[in-house]
Write an enzyme that holds these catalytic residues in place. Sequence first.
Site, PDB file in Angstrom:
ATOM      1  N   GLY A  11       0.843  -1.207   0.000  1.00  0.00           N
ATOM      2  CA  GLY A  11       0.000   0.000   0.000  1.00  0.00           C
ATOM      3  C   GLY A  11       0.874   1.251   0.000  1.00  0.00           C
ATOM      4  O   GLY A  11       1.925   1.272   0.620  1.00  0.00           O
ATOM      5  N   ARG A  72       0.954  -5.023  -5.967  1.00  0.00           N
ATOM      6  CA  ARG A  72       0.965  -6.313  -5.276  1.00  0.00           C
ATOM      7  C   ARG A  72       1.441  -7.312  -6.343  1.00  0.00           C
ATOM      8  O   ARG A  72       1.013  -7.220  -7.488  1.00  0.00           O
ATOM      9  CB  ARG A  72      -0.427  -6.678  -4.774  1.00  0.00           C
ATOM     10  CG  ARG A  72      -1.127  -5.494  -4.123  1.00  0.00           C
ATOM     11  CD  ARG A  72      -1.363  -5.655  -2.651  1.00  0.00           C
ATOM     12  NE  ARG A  72      -2.158  -4.542  -2.150  1.00  0.00           N
ATOM     13  CZ  ARG A  72      -1.885  -3.843  -1.057  1.00  0.00           C
ATOM     14  NH1 ARG A  72      -0.847  -4.122  -0.312  1.00  0.00           N
ATOM     15  NH2 ARG A  72      -2.665  -2.863  -0.658  1.00  0.00           N
ATOM     16  N   ASP A 103       4.330  -4.742   6.186  1.00  0.00           N
ATOM     17  CA  ASP A 103       4.776  -6.048   6.696  1.00  0.00           C
ATOM     18  C   ASP A 103       4.812  -7.129   5.616  1.00  0.00           C
ATOM     19  O   ASP A 103       5.711  -7.964   5.597  1.00  0.00           O
ATOM     20  CB  ASP A 103       3.959  -6.478   7.918  1.00  0.00           C
ATOM     21  CG  ASP A 103       2.476  -6.540   7.658  1.00  0.00           C
ATOM     22  OD1 ASP A 103       2.031  -6.023   6.602  1.00  0.00           O
ATOM     23  OD2 ASP A 103       1.743  -7.092   8.490  1.00  0.00           O
ATOM     24  N   THR A 126       3.489   2.844   6.273  1.00  0.00           N
ATOM     25  CA  THR A 126       2.077   2.467   6.207  1.00  0.00           C
ATOM     26  C   THR A 126       1.255   3.368   7.116  1.00  0.00           C
ATOM     27  O   THR A 126       1.672   3.640   8.243  1.00  0.00           O
ATOM     28  CB  THR A 126       1.847   0.993   6.612  1.00  0.00           C
ATOM     29  OG1 THR A 126       0.458   0.827   6.945  1.00  0.00           O
ATOM     30  CG2 THR A 126       2.663   0.559   7.811  1.00  0.00           C
ATOM     31  N   ASP A 128      -1.300   2.569   8.537  1.00  0.00           N
ATOM     32  CA  ASP A 128      -1.889   1.761   9.623  1.00  0.00           C
ATOM     33  C   ASP A 128      -1.019   1.769  10.881  1.00  0.00           C
ATOM     34  O   ASP A 128      -1.499   1.451  11.962  1.00  0.00           O
ATOM     35  CB  ASP A 128      -2.066   0.305   9.172  1.00  0.00           C
ATOM     36  CG  ASP A 128      -3.080   0.180   8.056  1.00  0.00           C
ATOM     37  OD1 ASP A 128      -3.981   1.038   7.990  1.00  0.00           O
ATOM     38  OD2 ASP A 128      -2.978  -0.764   7.250  1.00  0.00           O
ATOM     39  N   ASP A 130       1.117  -0.317  11.836  1.00  0.00           N
ATOM     40  CA  ASP A 130       0.918  -1.614  12.495  1.00  0.00           C
ATOM     41  C   ASP A 130       2.158  -2.506  12.453  1.00  0.00           C
ATOM     42  O   ASP A 130       2.045  -3.725  12.417  1.00  0.00           O
ATOM     43  CB  ASP A 130      -0.274  -2.343  11.842  1.00  0.00           C
ATOM     44  CG  ASP A 130      -0.076  -2.567  10.349  1.00  0.00           C
ATOM     45  OD1 ASP A 130       0.894  -2.024   9.790  1.00  0.00           O
ATOM     46  OD2 ASP A 130      -0.877  -3.287   9.749  1.00  0.00           O
ATOM     47  N   ARG A 172      -8.347  -2.120   9.171  1.00  0.00           N
ATOM     48  CA  ARG A 172      -9.093  -3.384   9.235  1.00  0.00           C
ATOM     49  C   ARG A 172      -8.679  -4.212  10.425  1.00  0.00           C
ATOM     50  O   ARG A 172      -9.494  -4.867  11.060  1.00  0.00           O
ATOM     51  CB  ARG A 172      -8.879  -4.185   7.955  1.00  0.00           C
ATOM     52  CG  ARG A 172      -9.742  -3.676   6.843  1.00  0.00           C
ATOM     53  CD  ARG A 172      -9.838  -4.687   5.711  1.00  0.00           C
ATOM     54  NE  ARG A 172      -9.973  -3.942   4.488  1.00  0.00           N
ATOM     55  CZ  ARG A 172      -9.033  -3.831   3.572  1.00  0.00           C
ATOM     56  NH1 ARG A 172      -7.895  -4.456   3.718  1.00  0.00           N
ATOM     57  NH2 ARG A 172      -9.230  -3.115   2.507  1.00  0.00           N
TER      58      ARG A 172
HETATM   59  P1  ADP Z   1       2.261  -4.357   2.523  1.00  0.00           P
HETATM   60  O1  ADP Z   1       3.730  -4.428   2.268  1.00  0.00           O
HETATM   61  O2  ADP Z   1       1.751  -2.960   2.452  1.00  0.00           O
HETATM   62  O3  ADP Z   1       1.876  -5.090   3.793  1.00  0.00           O
HETATM   63  P2  ADP Z   1       1.212  -6.576   0.905  1.00  0.00           P
HETATM   64  O4  ADP Z   1       0.907  -7.435   2.076  1.00  0.00           O
HETATM   65  O5  ADP Z   1       0.208  -6.504  -0.184  1.00  0.00           O
HETATM   66  O6  ADP Z   1       1.526  -5.053   1.295  1.00  0.00           O
HETATM   67  O7  ADP Z   1       2.593  -7.104   0.288  1.00  0.00           O
HETATM   68  C1  ADP Z   1       3.154  -6.486  -0.857  1.00  0.00           C
HETATM   69  C2  ADP Z   1       3.803  -7.537  -1.736  1.00  0.00           C
HETATM   70  O8  ADP Z   1       4.807  -8.211  -0.991  1.00  0.00           O
HETATM   71  C3  ADP Z   1       2.892  -8.657  -2.227  1.00  0.00           C
HETATM   72  O9  ADP Z   1       2.171  -8.304  -3.377  1.00  0.00           O
HETATM   73  C4  ADP Z   1       3.887  -9.752  -2.541  1.00  0.00           C
HETATM   74  O10 ADP Z   1       4.514  -9.529  -3.764  1.00  0.00           O
HETATM   75  C5  ADP Z   1       4.902  -9.574  -1.425  1.00  0.00           C
HETATM   76  N1  ADP Z   1       4.597 -10.481  -0.300  1.00  0.00           N
HETATM   77  C6  ADP Z   1       3.702 -10.299   0.681  1.00  0.00           C
HETATM   78  N2  ADP Z   1       3.658 -11.354   1.534  1.00  0.00           N
HETATM   79  C7  ADP Z   1       4.576 -12.230   1.061  1.00  0.00           C
HETATM   80  C8  ADP Z   1       5.031 -13.522   1.478  1.00  0.00           C
HETATM   81  N3  ADP Z   1       4.534 -14.119   2.570  1.00  0.00           N
HETATM   82  N4  ADP Z   1       5.974 -14.130   0.741  1.00  0.00           N
HETATM   83  C9  ADP Z   1       6.497 -13.530  -0.354  1.00  0.00           C
HETATM   84  N5  ADP Z   1       6.120 -12.324  -0.800  1.00  0.00           N
HETATM   85  C10 ADP Z   1       5.179 -11.679  -0.125  1.00  0.00           C
END
Ligand code: ADP
Length: 332
Positions: A11, A72, A103, A126, A128, A130, A172
């Site tokens: 995000g 993503r 995260d 972020t 959030d 969090d 959320r």
């Molecule tokens: P944020 O970093 O804001 O928490 P996301 O959870 O959507 O956002 O994660 C961003 C990107 O990081 C995902 O689209 C994916 O490419 C990668 N990612 C997230 N979780 C994992 C995971 N458990 N293993 C590998 N890549 C991951």
Amino acid sequence: MKKIGVMTSGGDAPGMNAALRAIVRNGIYRGIEVYAFQHGFQGLINRKFSRMQRGSVADIIQRGGTILQTARCEEFKTEEGRAKAGKNLRDLGISGLIIIGGDGSFRGGELLQKEQGIEVVGVPATIDNDIGGTDFCIGFDTAVNTVIDAVNKIRDTATSHERIFVVEIMGRERGFLALYAGLAAGAESILIPERPTSLKDICEKLEHGFKRGKKHSIIMVAEGVGGDFYTNRDLRNTPAFALSEAIRDTMGHETRVIVLGHLQRGGAPSARDRILASRMGAFAVDLLCEGKSGVMTGMVHEKMVATPIKKALEQEPEINEEILQLSHILSL
Ligand code: ADP
């Protein structure tokens, strides 16, 4: 380390550009070549990158969002996807990568380090707020200010028309944004996922306020709040709409609902976020230069600290009980 990569992922958050600027400029100051990848992990896989110069990050410190764009990337969740990313980085001679994100992005980064040997440093951004290992994440302060600004305007109408407003805030899983913005905006009630609230308590508080002459009320509700006020009568049954209906059915008071939505993610970063992003971005480069990786930058008691990503992901940040209690006392 001669060459490093940088990307924004997950995000977007205000201040990501300020962090990028600090990474590029501190990197160049230290004699490192900095390569910026577009669209998060997708850019690592597709080799979408450009070599950054000091001027490449001119005029972005004040801009919200991210000039690198973010995405993503499902492919990166597979080992093959991460192998492609690792190979592309190695082919370019890049041995260190700074990930500005949340995260999920750090989980991906951790795997890239473990499986592909790329040295990774995370910079938490972020709204959030969090993520463990830091008091604040980049973007949070700006989002708090955005919510306050919106609530100031809502308050004008709430006071003029003597109305109850239910304002739905992003969050959320966690209620940091609703809590801090609620305290700063002087909300009468703050409902967060960490503390499910009963309809009875909310109505009693409203009644108490009316009895002592209060004519209007602002209730801040985080998206993920739980409670006994949900019904399935309406497709728009988000917490704010559900609570609004429940208050009307129980007390007979009409309420107005405002869902702030994505406007909370945008806007020029606040002074605090620009400073935090500049410090964290520069610190991330320093860490790579010192041979430290698998860590996330943080600010604890105003000082820059590095926490192992694994530990930061395990440490669920705690809701500040003092702020929660204070917001309650001040709104009685
Ligand atoms: P944020 O970093 O804001 O928490 P996301 O959870 O959507 O956002 O994660 C961003 C990107 O990081 C995902 O689209 C994916 O490419 C990668 N990612 C997230 N979780 C994992 C995971 N458990 N293993 C590998 N890549 C991951």
